[in-house]
Write a protein that holds these residues in place. Sequence first.
Motif, PDB file in Angstrom:
ATOM      1  N   LEU A 155       0.841  -1.196   0.000  1.00  0.00           N
ATOM      2  CA  LEU A 155       0.000   0.000   0.000  1.00  0.00           C
ATOM      3  C   LEU A 155       0.875   1.245   0.000  1.00  0.00           C
ATOM      4  O   LEU A 155       1.747   1.408   0.846  1.00  0.00           O
ATOM      5  CB  LEU A 155      -0.913   0.010   1.229  1.00  0.00           C
ATOM      6  N   ARG A 156       0.628   2.134  -0.968  1.00  0.00           N
ATOM      7  CA  ARG A 156       1.346   3.394  -1.066  1.00  0.00           C
ATOM      8  C   ARG A 156       0.345   4.541  -0.870  1.00  0.00           C
ATOM      9  O   ARG A 156      -0.528   4.761  -1.714  1.00  0.00           O
ATOM     10  CB  ARG A 156       2.013   3.532  -2.444  1.00  0.00           C
ATOM     11  N   LEU A 169      -5.471  -0.525   9.835  1.00  0.00           N
ATOM     12  CA  LEU A 169      -4.459  -0.799   8.825  1.00  0.00           C
ATOM     13  C   LEU A 169      -3.296  -1.604   9.402  1.00  0.00           C
ATOM     14  O   LEU A 169      -2.693  -2.441   8.731  1.00  0.00           O
ATOM     15  CB  LEU A 169      -3.942   0.538   8.274  1.00  0.00           C
ATOM     16  N   LEU A 175      -0.401  -7.305   4.894  1.00  0.00           N
ATOM     17  CA  LEU A 175       0.277  -6.051   4.583  1.00  0.00           C
ATOM     18  C   LEU A 175       1.754  -6.136   4.970  1.00  0.00           C
ATOM     19  O   LEU A 175       2.083  -6.383   6.126  1.00  0.00           O
ATOM     20  CB  LEU A 175      -0.394  -4.890   5.310  1.00  0.00           C
ATOM     21  N   TRP A 177       4.382  -4.168   2.781  1.00  0.00           N
ATOM     22  CA  TRP A 177       5.131  -3.047   2.209  1.00  0.00           C
ATOM     23  C   TRP A 177       4.230  -1.812   2.266  1.00  0.00           C
ATOM     24  O   TRP A 177       3.260  -1.697   1.510  1.00  0.00           O
ATOM     25  CB  TRP A 177       5.541  -3.358   0.776  1.00  0.00           C
ATOM     26  N   LEU A 178       4.559  -0.894   3.164  1.00  0.00           N
ATOM     27  CA  LEU A 178       3.722   0.266   3.421  1.00  0.00           C
ATOM     28  C   LEU A 178       4.555   1.542   3.342  1.00  0.00           C
ATOM     29  O   LEU A 178       5.625   1.626   3.950  1.00  0.00           O
ATOM     30  CB  LEU A 178       3.087   0.144   4.810  1.00  0.00           C
ATOM     31  N   PHE A 180       4.053   5.853   3.734  1.00  0.00           N
ATOM     32  CA  PHE A 180       3.056   6.837   4.159  1.00  0.00           C
ATOM     33  C   PHE A 180       3.651   8.215   4.432  1.00  0.00           C
ATOM     34  O   PHE A 180       3.048   9.044   5.101  1.00  0.00           O
ATOM     35  CB  PHE A 180       2.325   6.351   5.416  1.00  0.00           C
ATOM     36  N   GLY A 337       9.934   0.394   4.076  1.00  0.00           N
ATOM     37  CA  GLY A 337       8.768   0.360   3.213  1.00  0.00           C
ATOM     38  C   GLY A 337       8.922  -0.405   1.920  1.00  0.00           C
ATOM     39  O   GLY A 337       7.958  -0.610   1.188  1.00  0.00           O
ATOM     40  N   ILE A 377       4.874  -5.066  10.524  1.00  0.00           N
ATOM     41  CA  ILE A 377       4.488  -5.069   9.110  1.00  0.00           C
ATOM     42  C   ILE A 377       5.727  -5.304   8.262  1.00  0.00           C
ATOM     43  O   ILE A 377       5.726  -6.112   7.323  1.00  0.00           O
ATOM     44  CB  ILE A 377       3.794  -3.740   8.731  1.00  0.00           C
ATOM     45  N   GLU A 378       6.808  -4.611   8.599  1.00  0.00           N
ATOM     46  CA  GLU A 378       8.061  -4.778   7.850  1.00  0.00           C
ATOM     47  C   GLU A 378       8.683  -6.153   8.097  1.00  0.00           C
ATOM     48  O   GLU A 378       9.355  -6.703   7.215  1.00  0.00           O
ATOM     49  CB  GLU A 378       9.042  -3.673   8.214  1.00  0.00           C
TER      50      GLU A 378
END
Length: 433
Positions: A155-156, A169, A175, A177-178, A180, A337, A377-378
């Motif tokens: 998500l970008r 989120l 998820l 790769w984020l 922000f 990210g 997440i990472e």
Amino acid sequence: MQTLEQLRNGELKGAVSLKLSEGLSQFPNEIFDLADTLEKLDLSCNKLSELPADFGRLKKLKILFCSENLFTVLPEVLADCPLLDIVGFKSNIIEKVPAKALNTNIRWLILTNNKIIELPTQIGNCSRMQKLMLAGNKLKELPAELSNCNNLSLLRIAANQLSQLPKWLLNMPKLSWLAFSGNSFNIKPKINTIPLIHHEQLEMSHQLGEGASGIISKANWRVNDQRKEVAIKIFKGAVTSDGLPEDEMLTYIAAGSHHGLVKLLGQVSAHPEGKQGLVMELISHRFFNLGNPPNFVSCTRDVFDESMRLSVQQVIKIATTIASLAAQLHEKGVMHGDLYAHNILIDEDGNTLFGDFGAACFYDKIDEELSKALERIEVSAYGYLLDDLLTLCEKTVKDQPLLKLKSLRDACIGSDVKARPEFRFIANEMLKL
């Protein structure tokens, strides 16, 4: 690239892929002559503002690119193509995304660099969605229904107007790769300065590469009558699919020194065009890319050369370096990210360099709940990297190091985000192998 003349002359009959870029202001109806075979259509870099009402006649269409056109509304007729899998409308002037336009079969949606203010709640019906690119819009919030997209992996949302990062989120099961940066909730911590290197001290040699955020060149740096070969990255200054070049530069500086990073030597000053840039050590020619970026089929997963094989020792060395570096980044409140093999360089001995901070973001370490969630997440991205490394490993016997890596991989990509290990734990476990 084909031509409209070829299309009209019937020379493209039976084509599976079609790319037209001729300043078109209207959709060429001759494209429908390819309806029985056409799977990929690229109409980027034209002057189109709408698609025909009967666009759904392209029943076999899987991929559609309409970047750099004049669309103000995402076309509703996208819903009429049953096999549509990838849709790209980057760099238009889209303000509205109608609910009907969100074809529920879509797996990869690119709406980067538009003027979108809000997304319809029906985006939650896109259960196949794996990759969603929304950087460079005017979004003030994300619909909570997006949390229903349980397959969303990348998500970008950089360079929007989001006032906060939604808590839902942080618990999305896949998820990994984020990005922000560049939103109103972002912080810009004070970071240590690095030496300024005047542009006139740098003699440009030749271009080494070009990415979305900037151009990397080889140069000679004159220091006290001596010359040192270096690499320079000059940032373009525009928002990319991942985020803002300024954040790329600042997060790289904040990352500090690590054997897994190309050493920063300084920051370019007095650039004749006012651009920002970094001076780095020149990478030895013995290093090569570990992987290649995802393709249309793999979507969010890297692809690798068929000849690529790694020994157990190489796998351990690569995985150890990346775990150590990721731990250091998150201890400094930096989320990379884009933790992927295609951003990793290795040599034959498994020495590893990690780069490309284009999607990197700062986050508030004081907020412990947010901090841990973002790190985990990472960690999922790291788990997929481990999966890739294990696939590339030339040794298939069930020896202890490989079993340990498989166990770590499974823990990293578990759907329960809170149960995933932290990078410092992973790094310590890797040192035991």
